[in-house]
Motif scaffolding. Structure first.
Motif, PDB file in Angstrom:
ATOM      1  N   LEU A 422       0.814  -1.215   0.000  1.00  8.73           N
ATOM      2  CA  LEU A 422       0.000   0.000   0.000  1.00  8.73           C
ATOM      3  C   LEU A 422       0.845   1.260   0.000  1.00  8.73           C
ATOM      4  CD1 LEU A 422      -2.706  -1.165   2.567  1.00  8.73           C
ATOM      5  CD2 LEU A 422      -3.093  -0.713   0.134  1.00  8.73           C
ATOM      6  N   ALA A 423       2.018   1.186   0.606  1.00  5.56           N
ATOM      7  CA  ALA A 423       2.909   2.346   0.596  1.00  5.56           C
ATOM      8  C   ALA A 423       3.421   2.636  -0.809  1.00  5.56           C
ATOM      9  CB  ALA A 423       4.085   2.119   1.540  1.00  5.56           C
ATOM     10  N   THR A 424       3.298   1.646  -1.704  1.00 11.22           N
ATOM     11  CA  THR A 424       3.640   1.850  -3.110  1.00 11.22           C
ATOM     12  C   THR A 424       2.418   2.315  -3.900  1.00 11.22           C
ATOM     13  OG1 THR A 424       5.410   0.193  -3.061  1.00 11.22           O
ATOM     14  CG2 THR A 424       4.479   0.741  -5.210  1.00 11.22           C
ATOM     15  N   THR A 425       1.331   1.550  -3.833  1.00  5.19           N
ATOM     16  CA  THR A 425       0.139   1.941  -4.601  1.00  5.19           C
ATOM     17  C   THR A 425      -0.460   3.233  -4.077  1.00  5.19           C
ATOM     18  OG1 THR A 425      -1.311   0.575  -3.201  1.00  5.19           O
ATOM     19  CG2 THR A 425      -0.382  -0.460  -5.173  1.00  5.19           C
ATOM     20  N   GLY A 426      -0.272   3.497  -2.781  1.00  2.00           N
ATOM     21  CA  GLY A 426      -0.820   4.710  -2.181  1.00  2.00           C
ATOM     22  C   GLY A 426      -0.156   5.991  -2.647  1.00  2.00           C
ATOM     23  N   LYS A 427       0.988   5.869  -3.281  1.00  3.62           N
ATOM     24  CA  LYS A 427       1.609   7.069  -3.852  1.00  3.62           C
ATOM     25  C   LYS A 427       0.758   7.632  -4.993  1.00  3.62           C
ATOM     26  CE  LYS A 427       6.353   5.694  -2.706  1.00  3.62           C
ATOM     27  NZ  LYS A 427       7.673   5.284  -3.244  1.00  3.62           N
ATOM     28  N   ARG A 437       3.156  14.437  -1.442  1.00  2.00           N
ATOM     29  CA  ARG A 437       4.179  13.406  -1.395  1.00  2.00           C
ATOM     30  C   ARG A 437       3.695  12.271  -0.498  1.00  2.00           C
ATOM     31  NH1 ARG A 437       8.867  16.571   1.267  1.00  2.00           N
ATOM     32  NH2 ARG A 437       7.045  17.277   2.458  1.00  2.00           N
ATOM     33  N   GLY A 438       4.547  11.246  -0.366  1.00  2.00           N
ATOM     34  CA  GLY A 438       4.201  10.136   0.511  1.00  2.00           C
ATOM     35  C   GLY A 438       3.120   9.257  -0.081  1.00  2.00           C
ATOM     36  N   TRP A 439       2.366   8.633   0.812  1.00  2.00           N
ATOM     37  CA  TRP A 439       1.308   7.723   0.357  1.00  2.00           C
ATOM     38  C   TRP A 439       0.105   7.850   1.269  1.00  2.00           C
ATOM     39  CZ3 TRP A 439      -0.754   3.592   3.219  1.00  2.00           C
ATOM     40  CH2 TRP A 439      -0.085   3.288   4.418  1.00  2.00           C
ATOM     41  N   ASN A 440      -1.050   7.469   0.725  1.00  2.00           N
ATOM     42  CA  ASN A 440      -2.254   7.417   1.558  1.00  2.00           C
ATOM     43  C   ASN A 440      -3.209   6.385   0.997  1.00  2.00           C
ATOM     44  OD1 ASN A 440      -3.705   8.836  -0.649  1.00  2.00           O
ATOM     45  ND2 ASN A 440      -5.230   9.217   0.949  1.00  2.00           N
ATOM     46  N   MET A 441      -4.235   6.109   1.744  1.00  2.00           N
ATOM     47  CA  MET A 441      -5.344   5.275   1.272  1.00  2.00           C
ATOM     48  C   MET A 441      -6.607   5.751   1.964  1.00  2.00           C
ATOM     49  SD  MET A 441      -4.710   1.739   3.401  1.00  2.00           S
ATOM     50  CE  MET A 441      -6.083   0.950   2.576  1.00  2.00           C
ATOM     51  N   LYS A 484      15.690  -3.793  13.909  1.00  2.45           N
ATOM     52  CA  LYS A 484      15.770  -4.171  12.496  1.00  2.45           C
ATOM     53  C   LYS A 484      14.405  -4.030  11.831  1.00  2.45           C
ATOM     54  CE  LYS A 484      16.992  -7.998   9.421  1.00  2.45           C
ATOM     55  NZ  LYS A 484      17.455  -9.418   9.337  1.00  2.45           N
ATOM     56  N   PHE A 485      13.358  -4.479  12.520  1.00  5.12           N
ATOM     57  CA  PHE A 485      11.997  -4.337  11.996  1.00  5.12           C
ATOM     58  C   PHE A 485      11.649  -2.863  11.818  1.00  5.12           C
ATOM     59  CE2 PHE A 485       7.565  -3.387  12.943  1.00  5.12           C
ATOM     60  CZ  PHE A 485       6.897  -4.178  12.023  1.00  5.12           C
ATOM     61  N   LEU A 486      11.987  -2.045  12.803  1.00  6.41           N
ATOM     62  CA  LEU A 486      11.661  -0.627  12.720  1.00  6.41           C
ATOM     63  C   LEU A 486      12.381   0.029  11.551  1.00  6.41           C
ATOM     64  CD1 LEU A 486      10.150   1.738  14.049  1.00  6.41           C
ATOM     65  CD2 LEU A 486      12.196   2.153  15.419  1.00  6.41           C
ATOM     66  N   ARG A 487      13.639  -0.320  11.363  1.00  8.55           N
ATOM     67  CA  ARG A 487      14.412   0.276  10.268  1.00  8.55           C
ATOM     68  C   ARG A 487      13.843  -0.157   8.915  1.00  8.55           C
ATOM     69  NH1 ARG A 487      19.002   2.807  10.599  1.00  8.55           N
ATOM     70  NH2 ARG A 487      19.374   1.994  12.710  1.00  8.55           N
ATOM     71  N   GLU A 488      13.467  -1.412   8.807  1.00  8.99           N
ATOM     72  CA  GLU A 488      12.915  -1.929   7.555  1.00  8.99           C
ATOM     73  C   GLU A 488      11.593  -1.251   7.198  1.00  8.99           C
ATOM     74  OE1 GLU A 488      11.046  -6.130   5.842  1.00  8.99           O
ATOM     75  OE2 GLU A 488      12.415  -6.164   7.561  1.00  8.99           O
ATOM     76  N   ASN A 489      10.793  -0.940   8.207  1.00  7.16           N
ATOM     77  CA  ASN A 489       9.460  -0.383   7.958  1.00  7.16           C
ATOM     78  C   ASN A 489       9.390   1.131   8.150  1.00  7.16           C
ATOM     79  OD1 ASN A 489       7.427  -2.779   7.532  1.00  7.16           O
ATOM     80  ND2 ASN A 489       8.860  -3.440   9.130  1.00  7.16           N
ATOM     81  N   TYR A 490      10.516   1.735   8.493  1.00 11.55           N
ATOM     82  CA  TYR A 490      10.543   3.190   8.677  1.00 11.55           C
ATOM     83  C   TYR A 490      10.060   3.947   7.440  1.00 11.55           C
ATOM     84  CZ  TYR A 490      12.295   7.910   9.410  1.00 11.55           C
ATOM     85  OH  TYR A 490      12.392   9.283   9.513  1.00 11.55           O
ATOM     86  N   GLY A 495       6.476   7.788   4.855  1.00  8.74           N
ATOM     87  CA  GLY A 495       5.586   8.117   3.752  1.00  8.74           C
ATOM     88  C   GLY A 495       4.225   8.570   4.213  1.00  8.74           C
ATOM     89  N   ALA A 496       3.707   7.909   5.261  1.00  2.84           N
ATOM     90  CA  ALA A 496       2.411   8.320   5.808  1.00  2.84           C
ATOM     91  C   ALA A 496       2.500   9.711   6.420  1.00  2.84           C
ATOM     92  CB  ALA A 496       1.941   7.305   6.849  1.00  2.84           C
TER      93      ALA A 496
END
Length: 575
Positions: A422-427, A437-441, A484-490, A495-496
């Motif tokens: 969604l962070a991709t399609t939401g752009k 900028r960023g993404w939304n839904m 590691k999870f936080l960095r991967e999903n930062y 974007g939000a």
């Protein structure tokens, strides 16, 4: 006060303690002492009375009728439609005008323009999301079993199996079914306590318009295609294979059925696969995949397969047990207990209900798969209520609220995977609809990761879905401390936050930065008017989005200037 016994590290369940009203924590050792079964003395009369089983990817509803067993089948990627977003073209100027009307206090005019810009029914060149759909149904007909006695049916949520037993002419028949977490198939074993007693005919059906059933020799095969809706053609192809392994007896086959006579026992293996690879790629080979899974499963001994499934399931389920005491009510069938709950003391039913929720999440959301939708993975319709989509103005979030606090962190992973998509399609929706900028839904998405408005300008004018869903990323970090999870999903969090940083506007009267247009989901504040500026819910969601970004950036020691910009905007929001 009763105790909750769990193997969770106390530092990871602080929010669970609030939810469970401060029940104490200790090691797990009592699940075997609890009655963790939904049990009944009659077959299911309709779909809602059938029992749900699943392994995250495959789902089934087991009816348990002695004369004609019915297993309704689902696979998590059988959705109508095809890849593609649903972002409407040329709407940014109207969104700006709706905002201006709201700032002028012309709320009805703003709502009228929103309704006009985004009609209640999807325009011919657009869609409001695709429905989750059924694969079909497995039917097993047992001649002479209409007159039965001593009937029993259960769903054992301590080991994720369902059992049916009954007697016909002094012979006891037993069926056990499970959706294997280790072998990725559905397995049903039928036995009798007298030899050469099992006789049945096996068939498959589907409500999909495009399907066929044939006998391939070694298995019964249901091939189908998902449905077409609005401007999208149904392009999900699926294959369902059913192979009975018969001990003793005779097997006869027709073009579309299998008949077994005088068998001692039978084990059914059901394998289902689709052409889905990801939300934009449908190049998988469903028959090749279904055959491969089926052959590997059949090669294993039944007892080993059942034990492996139960071991994996219990590695999740056995982390938590809730004990609230017991009463005579627990000896009654589950339907009676539910009916009498208001007037009878039945604390064990509360514990069973709590654990049933955990069972459903384990069964409908496994790492590597799709998130649980409105109905988990269980659906017998091609046009189910609300399309059985992902409704993200509360329902999807509710599915996953138990994930961390009941020690099922791994079940959260499919939601995180969808957020990456969604962070991709939401752009697309962010840039095309809001020039941001960023993404939304908005308030719905589906297998194809749509991010545009759904259901028109009243229900759908709510660009806050990303804000609410990203809370789950932050909560997972708080429970696990996984840097590691936080960095991967930062980037998803960033974007939000970036979207709201761009779209917040100064409200003329108060000078606060607010989100407009939006709404308090499915609510009105004037007759037939829901679209609004700066709702309390939006303020809180953006407050959380900004604060989570600021805290994440600080922990990761990154994005100092962007974090400062977010802090500046945060200070200008309503108190």
């Amino acid at each position: 006060m009763r105790s909750i016994k769990t193997s969770i590290n106390p530092s990871k369940i602080i929010f669970g303690l609030f939810l469970l009203l401060g029940f104490t924590v200790s090691s797990f050792n009592a699940v075997a002492q609890q009655l963790l079964k939904l049990h009944y003395d009659k077959p299911a009369q309709n779909w809602n009375e059938a029992l749900p089983l699943g392994n995250g990817r495959l789902g089934l509803m087991a009816f348990g009728n002695p004369e004609r067993e019915h297993l309704q089948l689902n696979e998590e990627t059988v959705w109508a439609g095809e890849p593609g977003n649903n972002v409407p073209a040329n709407t940014s100027s109207q969104i700006n005008e709706i905002r201006n009307l709201l700032f002028q206090g012309k709320n009805q005019q703003a709502q009228n323009l929103s309704n006009q810009t985004f009609p209640r029914q999807a325009p011919a060149d657009l869609n409001y999301g695709m429905p989750y759909q059924t694969v079909g149904d497995l039917w097993i007909t047992f001649p002479g079993h209409q007159n039965y006695s001593n009937y029993y049916r259960d769903l054992d949520i301590s080991n994720a199996t369902s059992t049916v037993s009954y007697q016909v002419n002094h012979t006891t028949f037993t069926r056990k079914v499970f959706a294997s977490l280790t072998d990725d198939v559905i397995v049903m074993k039928i036995t009798a306590d007298k030899p050469n007693s099992i006789n049945f005919t096996l068939g498959l059906s589907s409500t999909q318009k495009d399907h066929q059933v044939k006998n391939d020799g070694s298995y019964l095969q249901l091939s189908g295609n998902s449905g077409s809706v609005d401007n999208k053609k149904g392009k999900i192809k699926f294959e369902a294979l059913v192979s009975p392994v018969v001990q003793g007896g005779l097997v006869n086959k027709t073009d579309s059925s299998i008949t077994v006579s005088q068998a001692n026992s039978v084990i059914f293996y059901i394998s289902i696969a689709t052409n889905f690879k990801n939300y934009k790629d449908l190049t998988a080979e469903p028959l090749v995949k279904a055959k491969s899974i089926l052959n590997k499963a059949i090669a294993k001994k039944y007892e080993e397969a059942l034990a492996a499934h139960q071991k994996k399931y219990q590695s999740f389920f056995n982390r938590v047990t809730l004990e609230l005491g017991d009463s005579e009510q627990s000896k009654k069938t589950t339907d009676v207990r539910v009916r009498e709950f208001a007037d009878h003391k039945d604390p064990q039913l509360v514990a069973l209900y709590f654990q049933f929720g955990r069972y459903l999440l384990i069964s409908s959301s496994q790492p590597g798969g799709q998130p649980a939708n409105l109905q988990g993975i269980w659906n017998d319709k091609n046009s189910p209520p609300w399309d059985s989509k992902y409704t993200v103005n509360i329902n999807t979030e509710m599915n996953y609220w138990p994930a961390e606090i009941t020690n099922l962190s791994e079940m959260h992973e499919p939601l995180f995977s969808m957020l990456k998509d969604l962070a991709t399609t939401g752009k697309e929706s962010a840039s095309q609809m809001y020039h941001a900028r960023g993404w939304n839904m908005h308030h719905n998405t589906d297998l194809w990761r749509i991010t545009g408005i759904v259901d028109g300008g009243f229900y759908g004018m709510w660009p806050m879905g990303g804000a609410w869903l990203t809370q789950h990323l932050w909560q997972h970090y708080l429970f696990t401390g996984d840097d590691k999870f936080l960095r991967e999903n930062y980037p998803i969090l960033k974007g939000a936050a970036m979207f709201y940083l761009d779209v917040l506007k100064e409200e003329p009267r108060t000078k606060w930065l607010v989100m407009a247009p939006s709404m308090s989901p499915e609510n009105t504040y004037e007759k037939n008017v829901g679209v609004a500026a700066g709702t309390t819910m939006d303020n809180q969601l953006i407050f959380d989005t900004f604060n989570n970004l600021i805290n994440a950036a600080k922990i990761l020691k990154t994005d100092g200037s962007f974090s400062d910009s977010v802090s500046t905007a945060l200070a200008k929001m309503p108190p």
